[in-house]
Design a protein around this motif. Structure first.
Motif, PDB file in Angstrom:
ATOM      1  N   PRO A 144      -5.220   2.153 -11.576  1.00 57.00           N
ATOM      2  CA  PRO A 144      -6.630   1.879 -11.868  1.00 57.00           C
ATOM      3  C   PRO A 144      -6.848   0.589 -12.662  1.00 57.00           C
ATOM      4  O   PRO A 144      -7.880  -0.067 -12.503  1.00 57.00           O
ATOM      5  CB  PRO A 144      -7.100   3.099 -12.654  1.00 57.00           C
ATOM      6  CG  PRO A 144      -5.887   3.835 -13.070  1.00 57.00           C
ATOM      7  CD  PRO A 144      -4.780   3.424 -12.163  1.00 57.00           C
ATOM      8  N   TYR A 145      -5.889   0.188 -13.493  1.00 54.75           N
ATOM      9  CA  TYR A 145      -6.019  -1.097 -14.195  1.00 54.75           C
ATOM     10  C   TYR A 145      -5.968  -2.235 -13.178  1.00 54.75           C
ATOM     11  O   TYR A 145      -6.713  -3.214 -13.300  1.00 54.75           O
ATOM     12  CB  TYR A 145      -4.898  -1.275 -15.220  1.00 54.75           C
ATOM     13  CG  TYR A 145      -5.138  -0.609 -16.548  1.00 54.75           C
ATOM     14  CD1 TYR A 145      -5.368  -1.363 -17.692  1.00 54.75           C
ATOM     15  CD2 TYR A 145      -5.108   0.772 -16.684  1.00 54.75           C
ATOM     16  CE1 TYR A 145      -5.562  -0.761 -18.926  1.00 54.75           C
ATOM     17  CE2 TYR A 145      -5.300   1.386 -17.900  1.00 54.75           C
ATOM     18  CZ  TYR A 145      -5.527   0.607 -19.024  1.00 54.75           C
ATOM     19  OH  TYR A 145      -5.730   1.215 -20.239  1.00 54.75           O
ATOM     20  N   GLU A 173       2.731  -1.860  -3.619  1.00 55.70           N
ATOM     21  CA  GLU A 173       1.948  -0.667  -3.267  1.00 55.70           C
ATOM     22  C   GLU A 173       1.258  -0.079  -4.498  1.00 55.70           C
ATOM     23  O   GLU A 173       0.086   0.304  -4.437  1.00 55.70           O
ATOM     24  CB  GLU A 173       2.851   0.376  -2.605  1.00 55.70           C
ATOM     25  CG  GLU A 173       2.087   1.568  -2.083  1.00 55.70           C
ATOM     26  CD  GLU A 173       2.951   2.543  -1.296  1.00 55.70           C
ATOM     27  OE1 GLU A 173       2.488   3.684  -1.090  1.00 55.70           O
ATOM     28  OE2 GLU A 173       4.082   2.187  -0.889  1.00 55.70           O
ATOM     29  N   ALA A 174       1.969  -0.011  -5.614  1.00 54.44           N
ATOM     30  CA  ALA A 174       1.370   0.521  -6.846  1.00 54.44           C
ATOM     31  C   ALA A 174       0.191  -0.344  -7.278  1.00 54.44           C
ATOM     32  O   ALA A 174      -0.860   0.179  -7.689  1.00 54.44           O
ATOM     33  CB  ALA A 174       2.419   0.591  -7.953  1.00 54.44           C
ATOM     34  N   HIS A 175       0.337  -1.667  -7.166  1.00 53.96           N
ATOM     35  CA  HIS A 175      -0.717  -2.594  -7.577  1.00 53.96           C
ATOM     36  C   HIS A 175      -1.920  -2.539  -6.635  1.00 53.96           C
ATOM     37  O   HIS A 175      -3.067  -2.534  -7.079  1.00 53.96           O
ATOM     38  CB  HIS A 175      -0.141  -4.012  -7.635  1.00 53.96           C
ATOM     39  CG  HIS A 175      -1.132  -5.067  -8.046  1.00 53.96           C
ATOM     40  ND1 HIS A 175      -1.785  -5.054  -9.260  1.00 53.96           N
ATOM     41  CD2 HIS A 175      -1.571  -6.174  -7.399  1.00 53.96           C
ATOM     42  CE1 HIS A 175      -2.583  -6.108  -9.340  1.00 53.96           C
ATOM     43  NE2 HIS A 175      -2.463  -6.803  -8.223  1.00 53.96           N
ATOM     44  N   GLU A 176      -1.654  -2.503  -5.342  1.00 54.06           N
ATOM     45  CA  GLU A 176      -2.742  -2.573  -4.362  1.00 54.06           C
ATOM     46  C   GLU A 176      -3.435  -1.238  -4.117  1.00 54.06           C
ATOM     47  O   GLU A 176      -4.623  -1.218  -3.788  1.00 54.06           O
ATOM     48  CB  GLU A 176      -2.222  -3.126  -3.038  1.00 54.06           C
ATOM     49  CG  GLU A 176      -1.833  -4.587  -3.132  1.00 54.06           C
ATOM     50  CD  GLU A 176      -1.273  -5.153  -1.844  1.00 54.06           C
ATOM     51  OE1 GLU A 176      -1.115  -4.398  -0.851  1.00 54.06           O
ATOM     52  OE2 GLU A 176      -0.981  -6.365  -1.829  1.00 54.06           O
ATOM     53  N   LYS A 177      -2.719  -0.121  -4.297  1.00 54.90           N
ATOM     54  CA  LYS A 177      -3.291   1.164  -3.882  1.00 54.90           C
ATOM     55  C   LYS A 177      -3.499   2.187  -4.995  1.00 54.90           C
ATOM     56  O   LYS A 177      -4.338   3.074  -4.849  1.00 54.90           O
ATOM     57  CB  LYS A 177      -2.401   1.791  -2.813  1.00 54.90           C
ATOM     58  CG  LYS A 177      -2.324   0.981  -1.540  1.00 54.90           C
ATOM     59  CD  LYS A 177      -1.460   1.668  -0.510  1.00 54.90           C
ATOM     60  CE  LYS A 177      -1.388   0.861   0.772  1.00 54.90           C
ATOM     61  NZ  LYS A 177      -0.511   1.482   1.759  1.00 54.90           N
ATOM     62  N   ILE A 178      -2.743   2.110  -6.091  1.00 57.44           N
ATOM     63  CA  ILE A 178      -2.732   3.234  -7.029  1.00 57.44           C
ATOM     64  C   ILE A 178      -3.284   2.910  -8.415  1.00 57.44           C
ATOM     65  O   ILE A 178      -4.162   3.606  -8.917  1.00 57.44           O
ATOM     66  CB  ILE A 178      -1.306   3.818  -7.174  1.00 57.44           C
ATOM     67  CG1 ILE A 178      -0.735   4.219  -5.802  1.00 57.44           C
ATOM     68  CG2 ILE A 178      -1.299   4.992  -8.144  1.00 57.44           C
ATOM     69  CD1 ILE A 178      -1.535   5.272  -5.051  1.00 57.44           C
ATOM     70  N   TYR A 206      -2.168  -1.047 -19.855  1.00 56.14           N
ATOM     71  CA  TYR A 206      -1.837  -1.494 -18.499  1.00 56.14           C
ATOM     72  C   TYR A 206      -0.358  -1.244 -18.211  1.00 56.14           C
ATOM     73  O   TYR A 206       0.008  -0.764 -17.136  1.00 56.14           O
ATOM     74  CB  TYR A 206      -2.194  -2.960 -18.327  1.00 56.14           C
ATOM     75  CG  TYR A 206      -2.404  -3.436 -16.895  1.00 56.14           C
ATOM     76  CD1 TYR A 206      -1.938  -2.723 -15.790  1.00 56.14           C
ATOM     77  CD2 TYR A 206      -3.066  -4.626 -16.649  1.00 56.14           C
ATOM     78  CE1 TYR A 206      -2.141  -3.182 -14.487  1.00 56.14           C
ATOM     79  CE2 TYR A 206      -3.276  -5.099 -15.354  1.00 56.14           C
ATOM     80  CZ  TYR A 206      -2.804  -4.373 -14.280  1.00 56.14           C
ATOM     81  OH  TYR A 206      -3.000  -4.828 -12.994  1.00 56.14           O
ATOM     82  N   ALA A 207       0.519  -1.549 -19.170  1.00 54.58           N
ATOM     83  CA  ALA A 207       1.955  -1.332 -18.959  1.00 54.58           C
ATOM     84  C   ALA A 207       2.245   0.140 -18.681  1.00 54.58           C
ATOM     85  O   ALA A 207       2.991   0.475 -17.751  1.00 54.58           O
ATOM     86  CB  ALA A 207       2.752  -1.812 -20.170  1.00 54.58           C
ATOM     87  N   ALA A 208       1.664   1.020 -19.480  1.00 58.35           N
ATOM     88  CA  ALA A 208       1.895   2.463 -19.299  1.00 58.35           C
ATOM     89  C   ALA A 208       1.305   2.955 -17.979  1.00 58.35           C
ATOM     90  O   ALA A 208       1.949   3.704 -17.234  1.00 58.35           O
ATOM     91  CB  ALA A 208       1.304   3.237 -20.471  1.00 58.35           C
ATOM     92  N   CYS A 209       0.086   2.522 -17.692  1.00 60.77           N
ATOM     93  CA  CYS A 209      -0.574   2.962 -16.467  1.00 60.77           C
ATOM     94  C   CYS A 209       0.167   2.450 -15.235  1.00 60.77           C
ATOM     95  O   CYS A 209       0.384   3.200 -14.274  1.00 60.77           O
ATOM     96  CB  CYS A 209      -2.023   2.479 -16.462  1.00 60.77           C
ATOM     97  SG  CYS A 209      -3.007   3.197 -15.134  1.00 60.77           S
TER      98      CYS A 209
END
Length: 145
Positions: A127-128, A120-125, A58-61
């Motif tokens: 996959p985790y 934005e990264a959490h809501e849109k991009i 999750y951290a890397a993704c």
């Protein structure tokens, strides 16, 4: 459920569950597992848990998703540090569940700007993030300048 068009598939096999061995089909991941003493297990030194592997993934993704979003805004988040803590414990409804805390730090951004990129990264991009949404408690701590 969203359908995807697979572009890459990782495959791993585990024997012995939480007190066993897991290995990816290409041999890149090759780990021994042990239930931690905190969960009543042997807590063997030099072993990992599924939570270690999930936190690492999750951290890397998420870091990659953050960088992807930043690039879309003509910004550079390649030096952002993403730390993911995955906790496991009994669920109120029975069985076990996870709780996740993600700390994102990049002092080259104001806190407000970094907050916006993280959101934005959490809501849109990521996959985790998509996989855990409405299923696992995910909390963010954002540290900017």
């Amino acid at each position: 459920m969203d359908k995807i068009t697979p572009v890459f598939t990782a495959t791993s096999t585990s024997v012995g569950g939480r007190n066993g061995h897991s290995e990816s089909s290409d041999g890149i991941v090759n780990v021994n597992l042990s239930v931690p003493k905190e969960m009543g297990g042997p807590g063997k030194p030099g072993t990992v848990t599924p939570e270690h592997l999930f936190a690492t993934g999750y951290a890397a993704c998420f870091g990659g998703a953050l960088d992807f979003v930043a690039k879309q805004h003509h910004k550079d988040a390649t030096k952002a540090k993403t730390t993911c803590a995955v906790s496991i414990g009994p669920r109120e409804g029975g069985g076990f569940g996870l709780a996740i805390k993600i700390i994102v730090e990049d002092k080259s951004f104001s806190k407000a700007d970094l907050d916006a990129l993280v959101k934005e990264a959490h809501e849109k991009i990521c996959p985790y993030s998509h996989a855990t949404r409405n299923n696992v408690d995910v909390v963010f701590e954002v540290i900017g300048s």
